[in-house]
Design a protein around this motif. Sequence first.
Motif, short mmCIF file in Angstrom:
data_model
loop_
_atom_site.label_atom_id
_atom_site.label_comp_id
_atom_site.label_asym_id
_atom_site.label_seq_id
_atom_site.Cartn_x
_atom_site.Cartn_y
_atom_site.Cartn_z
N ASN A 278 10.63 6.85 -11.05
CA ASN A 278 9.26 7.10 -11.52
C ASN A 278 8.62 8.28 -10.82
OD1 ASN A 278 9.12 4.70 -13.23
ND2 ASN A 278 9.18 3.56 -11.30
N VAL A 279 9.14 8.60 -9.64
CA VAL A 279 8.57 9.64 -8.77
C VAL A 279 9.74 10.41 -8.18
CG1 VAL A 279 7.17 10.02 -6.68
CG2 VAL A 279 6.64 8.07 -8.17
N VAL A 280 9.58 11.72 -8.00
CA VAL A 280 10.66 12.52 -7.40
C VAL A 280 10.85 12.12 -5.93
CG1 VAL A 280 11.38 14.86 -6.73
CG2 VAL A 280 10.19 14.50 -8.92
N ALA A 281 12.08 11.80 -5.57
CA ALA A 281 12.41 11.47 -4.17
C ALA A 281 13.92 11.58 -3.98
CB ALA A 281 11.94 10.07 -3.82
N GLY A 282 14.33 11.57 -2.72
CA GLY A 282 15.75 11.49 -2.36
C GLY A 282 16.60 12.57 -3.00
N SER A 283 17.74 12.13 -3.57
CA SER A 283 18.72 13.10 -4.08
C SER A 283 18.16 13.91 -5.26
CB SER A 283 20.01 12.39 -4.50
OG SER A 283 19.77 11.51 -5.58
N LEU A 284 17.26 13.33 -6.03
CA LEU A 284 16.68 14.09 -7.16
C LEU A 284 15.88 15.28 -6.64
CD1 LEU A 284 16.03 14.50 -10.18
CD2 LEU A 284 14.07 12.97 -9.87
N ILE B 111 17.08 19.15 -7.74
CA ILE B 111 16.31 20.05 -8.60
C ILE B 111 15.29 20.88 -7.82
CG2 ILE B 111 16.59 18.59 -10.66
CD1 ILE B 111 13.71 17.65 -10.22
N GLY B 112 15.27 20.69 -6.50
CA GLY B 112 14.39 21.52 -5.68
C GLY B 112 12.91 21.27 -5.91
N VAL B 113 12.57 20.03 -6.17
CA VAL B 113 11.15 19.66 -6.32
C VAL B 113 10.77 18.75 -5.17
CG1 VAL B 113 9.48 18.40 -7.76
CG2 VAL B 113 11.14 19.93 -8.84
N GLU B 114 9.60 18.98 -4.61
CA GLU B 114 9.17 18.21 -3.45
C GLU B 114 9.04 16.72 -3.77
OE1 GLU B 114 5.56 18.75 -0.49
OE2 GLU B 114 6.12 20.65 -1.48
N GLU B 115 9.35 15.88 -2.79
CA GLU B 115 9.20 14.44 -2.96
C GLU B 115 7.74 14.08 -3.24
OE1 GLU B 115 10.87 12.33 0.50
OE2 GLU B 115 12.44 11.71 -0.90
N PRO C 209 14.44 -3.94 -0.49
CA PRO C 209 14.10 -2.60 0.04
C PRO C 209 15.33 -1.76 0.40
CG PRO C 209 12.65 -4.27 1.00
CD PRO C 209 13.74 -5.01 0.27
N ASP C 210 16.53 -2.35 0.40
CA ASP C 210 17.75 -1.56 0.62
C ASP C 210 18.01 -0.62 -0.56
OD1 ASP C 210 18.40 -2.64 3.08
OD2 ASP C 210 20.37 -3.38 2.46
N GLY C 211 17.63 -1.04 -1.75
CA GLY C 211 17.98 -0.26 -2.94
C GLY C 211 16.78 0.22 -3.74
N CYS C 212 15.61 0.14 -3.12
CA CYS C 212 14.38 0.60 -3.79
C CYS C 212 13.68 1.60 -2.87
CB CYS C 212 13.39 -0.54 -3.99
SG CYS C 212 13.97 -1.93 -4.96
N ARG C 213 12.90 2.50 -3.45
CA ARG C 213 11.94 3.26 -2.63
C ARG C 213 10.57 2.68 -2.90
NH1 ARG C 213 15.52 7.66 -3.26
NH2 ARG C 213 16.30 8.25 -1.21
N LEU C 214 9.94 2.20 -1.84
CA LEU C 214 8.65 1.52 -1.92
C LEU C 214 7.69 2.22 -0.97
CD1 LEU C 214 10.13 -2.12 -1.67
CD2 LEU C 214 9.39 -0.96 -3.77
N TRP C 215 6.66 2.83 -1.54
CA TRP C 215 5.70 3.55 -0.68
C TRP C 215 4.36 2.83 -0.71
CZ3 TRP C 215 6.47 9.35 -2.60
CH2 TRP C 215 7.79 9.74 -2.29
N ASP D 3 14.69 4.12 3.53
CA ASP D 3 14.50 5.48 4.04
C ASP D 3 14.07 5.48 5.50
OD1 ASP D 3 15.41 7.10 2.03
OD2 ASP D 3 13.45 7.42 1.09
N ARG D 4 13.46 4.40 5.97
CA ARG D 4 13.08 4.34 7.40
C ARG D 4 14.35 4.41 8.26
NH1 ARG D 4 7.81 3.64 7.65
NH2 ARG D 4 8.02 4.03 9.87
N PHE D 5 15.42 3.79 7.79
CA PHE D 5 16.71 3.84 8.49
C PHE D 5 17.39 5.19 8.26
CE2 PHE D 5 21.35 3.20 7.95
CZ PHE D 5 21.69 2.84 9.25
N ARG D 6 17.45 5.62 6.98
CA ARG D 6 18.12 6.89 6.67
C ARG D 6 17.52 8.04 7.49
NH1 ARG D 6 17.09 5.25 1.23
NH2 ARG D 6 18.96 4.37 0.26
N ARG D 7 16.20 8.02 7.64
CA ARG D 7 15.51 9.16 8.26
C ARG D 7 15.07 8.89 9.69
NH1 ARG D 7 12.26 11.25 2.80
NH2 ARG D 7 14.01 10.77 1.43
N ASP D 8 15.63 7.85 10.31
CA ASP D 8 15.33 7.51 11.70
C ASP D 8 13.84 7.37 11.98
OD1 ASP D 8 18.06 7.50 12.56
OD2 ASP D 8 18.03 9.69 12.54
#
Length: 259
Positions: A95-101, A105-109, A199-205, A216-221
């Motif tokens: 629904n929102v640009v994040a992560g590998s997308l 495509i070079g668009v900010e998260e 939350p392992d397989g979702c992005r929740l902000w 992402d808290r784990f991925r990004r320390d």
Amino acid sequence: MARRRQIYEGKAKILYEGPEPGTLIQYFKDDATAFNAQKKGTISGKGVLNNRISEHIFTLLGGIGIPTHFLRRLNMREQLIRQVEIVPIEVVVRNVVAGSLSKRIGVEEGQQLPRTIIEYYYKDDALGDPMVSDEHILCFGWASQEELHDMADMAIRVNDYLSGLFAGIGIRLVDFKLEFGRIWENEFSRVILADEISPDGCRLWDMASGEKLDKDRFRRDLGGEVEAYQEVARRLGLLPEDGDTPVLDLDSHRKLRGK
Ligand SMILES: Nc1ncnc2c1ncn2[C@@H]1O[C@H](COP(=O)(O)OP(=O)(O)OP(=O)(O)O)[C@@H](O)[C@H]1O
Ligand SMILES: [Mg+2]
């Protein structure tokens, strides 16, 4: 007691033979991996939270007519599920640009997408789960046209329902991953929702602060992983409300840990 037969050990879960034919026991570990398992760690308590969160979400989805593998939770870390033949495709809804997308495509998260995107990834660790199109899926026979249609249809329904559910508790459902599997009834098969939604397989902000409440808290320390998962569980009404418990509050937790 006789030892249960282990069917499979994955990165985050273990599957054991279930009590009846056609069932499995899904055990949720605390292990966490990221970037195709190049980064490994443990998040103490994660398995308990994911078991509970996934139970809750699968039960709600069952209630709106999405067929799922979930049968019942057995204990803190285990649930009874229907055994399926996993479709080797990860269905990602955005629904929102994040992560590998964002990288691709070079668009900010953080940019809201004008329409929801569904992506498919071929489940193959050795290949790093490459993105594929429906053309590849049909050409190589990973799923049929009808299965692909049913999976996309369910993915959209899950997205509509969960976006609203999370919005109601102040959380933006940025993206998530689904897995489906086949069950056989006589000579016919159909696809049902399998694996987990957590939350392992979702992005929740967090809607107010933008704080990440997911893996992402784990991925990004970023730290505070378990507190973030607890916060999701708490807002879903799965943990007792306790304003005095500092570990439920990311900010005070960070101060406590000097971050
Ligand atoms: N109902 C089910 N029946 C059979 N297999 C299932 C079911 N639900 C999930 N699975 C599979 O069980 C495994 C769960 O373990 P885990 O999530 O730890 O795997 P993983 O390390 O992510 O590995 P994989 O690359 O195989 O997904 C996954 O392979 C998943 O596809
Ligand atoms: Mg998995």
